[in-house]
Scaffold this active site. Structure first.
Site, PDB file in Angstrom:
ATOM      1  N   ARG A 128       1.314  13.867   7.643  1.00  0.00           N
ATOM      2  CA  ARG A 128       2.196  14.158   8.770  1.00  0.00           C
ATOM      3  C   ARG A 128       3.646  14.440   8.348  1.00  0.00           C
ATOM      4  O   ARG A 128       4.444  14.922   9.136  1.00  0.00           O
ATOM      5  CB  ARG A 128       2.143  12.983   9.776  1.00  0.00           C
ATOM      6  CG  ARG A 128       0.821  12.903  10.516  1.00  0.00           C
ATOM      7  CD  ARG A 128       0.658  11.594  11.280  1.00  0.00           C
ATOM      8  NE  ARG A 128       0.196  10.494  10.417  1.00  0.00           N
ATOM      9  CZ  ARG A 128      -0.016   9.245  10.839  1.00  0.00           C
ATOM     10  NH1 ARG A 128       0.208   8.928  12.107  1.00  0.00           N
ATOM     11  NH2 ARG A 128      -0.431   8.311  10.001  1.00  0.00           N
ATOM     12  N   LEU A 188       0.832  -1.213   0.000  1.00  0.00           N
ATOM     13  CA  LEU A 188       0.000   0.000   0.000  1.00  0.00           C
ATOM     14  C   LEU A 188       0.864   1.260   0.000  1.00  0.00           C
ATOM     15  O   LEU A 188       1.652   1.475   0.915  1.00  0.00           O
ATOM     16  CB  LEU A 188      -0.918   0.008   1.225  1.00  0.00           C
ATOM     17  CG  LEU A 188      -1.738  -1.273   1.463  1.00  0.00           C
ATOM     18  CD1 LEU A 188      -2.754  -1.039   2.575  1.00  0.00           C
ATOM     19  CD2 LEU A 188      -2.421  -1.749   0.191  1.00  0.00           C
ATOM     20  N   LYS A 196      34.751  20.646 -14.834  1.00  0.00           N
ATOM     21  CA  LYS A 196      33.412  20.323 -15.331  1.00  0.00           C
ATOM     22  C   LYS A 196      33.533  19.793 -16.742  1.00  0.00           C
ATOM     23  O   LYS A 196      34.267  20.363 -17.550  1.00  0.00           O
ATOM     24  CB  LYS A 196      32.530  21.575 -15.319  1.00  0.00           C
ATOM     25  CG  LYS A 196      31.081  21.289 -15.643  1.00  0.00           C
ATOM     26  CD  LYS A 196      30.433  22.378 -16.486  1.00  0.00           C
ATOM     27  CE  LYS A 196      30.833  22.255 -17.934  1.00  0.00           C
ATOM     28  NZ  LYS A 196      30.134  23.192 -18.819  1.00  0.00           N
ATOM     29  N   ALA A 221      -0.558   4.465  -1.455  1.00  0.00           N
ATOM     30  CA  ALA A 221      -1.376   5.515  -2.071  1.00  0.00           C
ATOM     31  C   ALA A 221      -1.564   6.726  -1.175  1.00  0.00           C
ATOM     32  O   ALA A 221      -2.008   7.778  -1.630  1.00  0.00           O
ATOM     33  CB  ALA A 221      -2.740   4.947  -2.453  1.00  0.00           C
ATOM     34  N   ASN A 259       0.202  -3.818  16.190  1.00  0.00           N
ATOM     35  CA  ASN A 259       0.141  -4.330  14.823  1.00  0.00           C
ATOM     36  C   ASN A 259       1.147  -3.588  13.950  1.00  0.00           C
ATOM     37  O   ASN A 259       0.917  -2.444  13.583  1.00  0.00           O
ATOM     38  CB  ASN A 259      -1.281  -4.089  14.278  1.00  0.00           C
ATOM     39  CG  ASN A 259      -1.369  -4.350  12.784  1.00  0.00           C
ATOM     40  OD1 ASN A 259      -0.716  -5.260  12.271  1.00  0.00           O
ATOM     41  ND2 ASN A 259      -2.183  -3.553  12.094  1.00  0.00           N
TER      42      ASN A 259
HETATM   43  C1  UD1 Z   1      -1.647   1.380   9.969  1.00  0.00           C
HETATM   44  C2  UD1 Z   1      -2.565   0.351  10.633  1.00  0.00           C
HETATM   45  C3  UD1 Z   1      -2.186   0.223  12.095  1.00  0.00           C
HETATM   46  C4  UD1 Z   1      -0.727  -0.170  12.203  1.00  0.00           C
HETATM   47  C5  UD1 Z   1       0.173   0.793  11.455  1.00  0.00           C
HETATM   48  C6  UD1 Z   1       1.564   0.196  11.368  1.00  0.00           C
HETATM   49  C7  UD1 Z   1      -4.747   0.406   9.477  1.00  0.00           C
HETATM   50  C8  UD1 Z   1      -6.132   0.905   9.551  1.00  0.00           C
HETATM   51  N1  UD1 Z   1      -3.929   0.746  10.497  1.00  0.00           N
HETATM   52  O1  UD1 Z   1      -1.903   2.628  10.579  1.00  0.00           O
HETATM   53  O2  UD1 Z   1      -2.987  -0.762  12.735  1.00  0.00           O
HETATM   54  O3  UD1 Z   1      -0.351  -0.235  13.575  1.00  0.00           O
HETATM   55  O4  UD1 Z   1      -0.297   0.990  10.107  1.00  0.00           O
HETATM   56  O5  UD1 Z   1       2.483   1.088  10.789  1.00  0.00           O
HETATM   57  O6  UD1 Z   1      -4.396  -0.288   8.546  1.00  0.00           O
HETATM   58  N2  UD1 Z   1      -2.543   3.841   2.381  1.00  0.00           N
HETATM   59  C9  UD1 Z   1      -3.132   3.703   1.143  1.00  0.00           C
HETATM   60  N3  UD1 Z   1      -4.394   4.169   0.950  1.00  0.00           N
HETATM   61  C10 UD1 Z   1      -5.117   4.734   1.935  1.00  0.00           C
HETATM   62  C11 UD1 Z   1      -4.518   4.873   3.206  1.00  0.00           C
HETATM   63  C12 UD1 Z   1      -3.226   4.399   3.409  1.00  0.00           C
HETATM   64  O7  UD1 Z   1      -2.506   3.183   0.212  1.00  0.00           O
HETATM   65  O8  UD1 Z   1      -6.270   5.116   1.674  1.00  0.00           O
HETATM   66  C13 UD1 Z   1      -1.156   3.368   2.582  1.00  0.00           C
HETATM   67  C14 UD1 Z   1      -0.223   4.479   2.972  1.00  0.00           C
HETATM   68  O9  UD1 Z   1       0.424   5.004   1.821  1.00  0.00           O
HETATM   69  C15 UD1 Z   1       0.777   3.778   3.887  1.00  0.00           C
HETATM   70  C16 UD1 Z   1       0.015   2.579   4.434  1.00  0.00           C
HETATM   71  O10 UD1 Z   1      -1.133   2.428   3.647  1.00  0.00           O
HETATM   72  O11 UD1 Z   1       1.901   3.321   3.182  1.00  0.00           O
HETATM   73  C17 UD1 Z   1      -0.371   2.759   5.890  1.00  0.00           C
HETATM   74  O12 UD1 Z   1      -1.184   3.906   6.034  1.00  0.00           O
HETATM   75  P1  UD1 Z   1      -1.050   4.861   7.281  1.00  0.00           P
HETATM   76  O13 UD1 Z   1      -2.026   5.949   7.107  1.00  0.00           O
HETATM   77  O14 UD1 Z   1       0.360   5.206   7.530  1.00  0.00           O
HETATM   78  O15 UD1 Z   1      -1.580   3.887   8.441  1.00  0.00           O
HETATM   79  P2  UD1 Z   1      -1.314   4.027  10.009  1.00  0.00           P
HETATM   80  O16 UD1 Z   1      -2.191   5.095  10.555  1.00  0.00           O
HETATM   81  O17 UD1 Z   1       0.123   4.114  10.271  1.00  0.00           O
HETATM   82 CA    CA Z   2       1.930   4.245   8.919  1.00  0.00          CA
END
Ligand code: UD1
Ligand code: CA
Length: 471
Positions: A21, A14, A359, A16, A179
């Site tokens: 932050r 994932l 250069k 996207a 997790n």
């Molecule tokens: C997520 C987990 C959390 C875990 C943590 C570990 C979920 C709901 N939560 O939270 O339990 O402890 O990771 O690091 O899964 N992304 C997409 N599409 C979206 C949203 C996110 O592709 O619509 C991708 C982001 O680019 C990222 C990854 O998913 O690479 C994780 O998303 P992020 O928003 O960082 O999740 P956390 O809040 O960290």
């Molecule tokens: Ca994350």
């Protein structure tokens, strides 16, 4: 590198999310550690662990992310679009719906988890496969679990569900088992259950983590324990810097282990795609970026910053040299305080000394630019000596022109060569000359005002100054 004990499996990564932050225009997963984007680290782990197909979900900044993936992995990676970033569950749904042909097991990884070791992923896939589990996941225990989803277990100790940090009750918030976000699902189960998610949560998103609860209800969840130091997710600049520091140190130690002379493990910065041969020596606070190659016997001294530079055998790069996209020939010497700009190609045994800049220039074997010179757009033969303060005037305000110095030419100090111009073999340019026309082979070029000596003049002048001062 596919593992023998497991049947073929897929990986969905994932990538996207916007990464708000990070406070950056760049998509989060393209931020780099050790010269590689976060998502590339994760893809590498998935491929190294033996994934037979690797799908990356892209959305925010998709063009840039796709371009990066194509450049690094070509056909080994496919991308899937998530049109709106509606959570990790939605991202997986997009991938799984776009590929009705996926079967067997599917691992899901987050693209912001760059330190993930391939061995852990492989172990997870094998264990989940052996247990025939709908869902296998990695869990880890943290002193400070803030930010991560918490693992909620039954009294019997079975995993029941995952609660996101923002959805935790007070008692759930105290749970220290988290997790890290590394899963292996039965693809059929994932396909079915991903349709059952809802957005009933603090973020109003589809959570992938809710799939774990659906698996638990069927009694088919297993977990293995991971070490959080390898599983940290990057959400902000602080976490990025911390992960980069861990990776930097690991690269330095690995180099030392294989026989590279590492003067200071704490301050060596070498990007992961550099190639350093055993027997090379890298000083303190040396930065090697991009795709540098450093051959055996080469010595790069303190404070050098090299980007995409090849340093041949036994070359010496003295302190505080800065170089980009260049080659430093065998047993050549550069620095201290030299600046090699792109396409500087220094031959064997050549020298570029302090405060000299080059250069787009080739410097032949044994030729020297030892002090305070600018040498741009030069074609320089063998055994050429360029005196202190020489300038190649390569730019007329409109175009760049070439200066050619044939073998064995001598350029006296403080000369200017107005390009385009050629100094033929063995010719000599007297100090202080401005060369505007070609110099024939073996000739002396001299162009400077004739000197006049006025006998006794200095004493007369001093007397005059004294008189003025007195009154
Ligand atoms: C997520 C987990 C959390 C875990 C943590 C570990 C979920 C709901 N939560 O939270 O339990 O402890 O990771 O690091 O899964 N992304 C997409 N599409 C979206 C949203 C996110 O592709 O619509 C991708 C982001 O680019 C990222 C990854 O998913 O690479 C994780 O998303 P992020 O928003 O960082 O999740 P956390 O809040 O960290
Ligand atoms: Ca994350």
């Amino acid at each position: 590198m596919s593992s023998d004990r497991t049947s073929p499996w897929n990986a969905i990564i994932l990538g996207a999310g916007e990464g708000k932050r990070m406070k950056s225009d760049r998509p989060k997963v393209l931020h780099e550690i050790a010269g590689r984007p976060l998502v590339s680290w994760v893809v590498r782990s998935a491929l190294a662990a033996g994934a037979s197909r690797c799908l990356v979900v892209v959305g925010h900044g998709r063009d840039e992310v796709e371009q990066e993936l194509r450049a690094s992995f070509g056909e080994d990676v496919e991308t899937v679009l998530q049109p709106r970033q509606n959570g990790t569950g939605d991202a997986v749904r997009c991938a799984i719906e776009a590929h009705p042909d996926l079967e067997g097991r599917t691992a899901v990884l987050y693209g912001d988890c760059p330190l993930l070791p391939a061995s852990l992923l492989r172990e997870l896939v094998e264990r989940a496969n052996a247990a025939d589990a709908d869902c296998g996941l990695v869990t880890a225990t943290l002193a400070d679990p803030g930010g991560y989803g918490r693992i909620v277990r039954s009294d019997a100790g079975d995993i029941e569900r995952i609660v996101e940090d923002r959805d935790c009750s007070t008692s759930e918030r105290a749970i220290r088992e988290v997790n890290p976000g590394l899963y292996s699902f039965k693809t059929g189960f994932l396909r079915e259950s991903i349709q059952q998610l809802d957005t009933n949560n603090a973020q109003g998103e589809l959570y992938l983590t809710d799939v774990v609860e659906l698996a638990a209800r069927r009694g088919k969840v297993i977990n293995i324990e991971g070490d959080m130091s390898e599983l940290t997710g990057i959400n902000d600049r602080r976490e990025l810097a911390l992960a980069a520091a861990i990776k930097r140190r690991a690269v330095a130690e690995e180099l030392a282990r294989k026989g590279v002379g590492v003067v200071d493990l704490d301050t060596l910065y070498v990007d992961a795609d550099c190639e350093i041969e055993p027997g090379a020596v890298l000083g303190a606070n040396v930065h090697l970026r991009g795709r540098c190659i450093v051959r055996a016997g080469a010595h790069i001294d303190v404070g050098c910053v090299l980007v995409d530079v090849v340093v041949e055998k036994d070359a010496k790069v003295l302190p505080y040299t800065v170089a980009t996209d260049s080659t430093i020939g065998e047993a050549a010497q550069v620095g201290p305080f030299s600046h090699l700009r792109p396409k500087s190609n220094l031959g064997p045994h050549s020298k570029v000394g302090n405060f000299s800049e080059t250069k787009k220039t080739t410097l032949g074997e044994g030729s020297k630019v030892n002090h305070l010179s600018y040498v741009g757009d030069g074609v320089i033969g063998r055994g050429v000596n360029i005196g202190a303060g020489t300038i190649f005037c390569n730019y007329d305000g409109e175009q760049k022109h070439t200066t050619t110095l044939e073998d064995e030419v001598f350029i006296g100090s403080d000369s200017q060569l107005i390009a385009p111009v050629t100094v033929k073999k063995g010719a000599y340019v007297a100090s202080g000359t401005t060369v505007t026309r070609d110099v024939p082979e073996g000739a002396l070029a001299i162009a400077r005002a004739k000197q006049e000596n006025k006998e006794g003049y200095a004493a007369r002048m001093r007397a005059r100054f004294r008189k003025k001062k007195e009154g």
